[in-house]
Scaffold this motif. Structure first.
Motif: not given
Length: 166
Positions: A140-159
């Motif tokens: 949630g709010p405790g997660l940095a926006e750039s880290d969260a965006r990188d995480f979402a991008d990594d998940a997309r690439r892996w899938i």
């Protein structure tokens, strides 16, 4: 004064012309093959096309889970924002793993074992691994926006790289 009509052919020419037969046109050439080899080749080509279409459809159906997972990640990031969507993305990763690998292998994985499994399956982003490891504390709010965006991008690439053998 009228011009004189041209003289007609002489009687010998008229007799010769009357004895001529009309020109006979040949029969049109058939488009159907006359040998069995062409028929066999045509049947083989039809069979190959049917087989290729069947394989393509089978692969399309088998990869449906990937399309749905990518759509779910897009929906989560659009409705919740990237930072708040991290927990949902982690759930999507687990559902993808349950679909792509045998349930006995992936269902019981959690914590460090889950991270080791993801690393073995080329989910190699260190920031994504760190986020998955600490997700219950930094969601949630405790997660940095750039880290969260990188995480979402990594998940997309892996899938997107995953493929089920069809």
């Amino acid at each position: 004064m009228e011009p004189a009509a041209p003289p007609g052919p002489d009687p010998l020419t008229t007799l010769a012309l009357e004895k001529l037969d009309d020109i006979v046109q040949p029969q049109p050439v058939s488009w159907l093959p006359e040998t069995w080899g062409w028929l066999a080749l045509a049947l083989l080509l039809v069979a190959l096309v049917v087989w290729a279409l069947w394989r393509r459809h089978k692969r399309y159906v088998a990869n449906r889970y990937r399309r749905e997972a990518l759509a779910e990640i897009d929906r989560l990031t659009a409705t919740l924002g990237v930072g708040a969507a991290a927990t949902g993305i982690a759930e999507v990763l687990k559902r993808v793993a349950l679909k792509a690998w045998p349930r006995e292998t992936t269902a019981s994985l959690s914590g460090a074992a889950w991270l080791v499994f993801l690393k073995r399956q080329n989910f190699t982003s260190d920031s994504a691994t760190r986020i998955l490891d600490d997700l219950e504390y930094h969601a949630g709010p405790g997660l940095a926006e750039s880290d969260a965006r990188d995480f979402a991008d990594d998940a997309r690439r892996w899938i997107e790289r995953l493929h089920v053998s069809a």
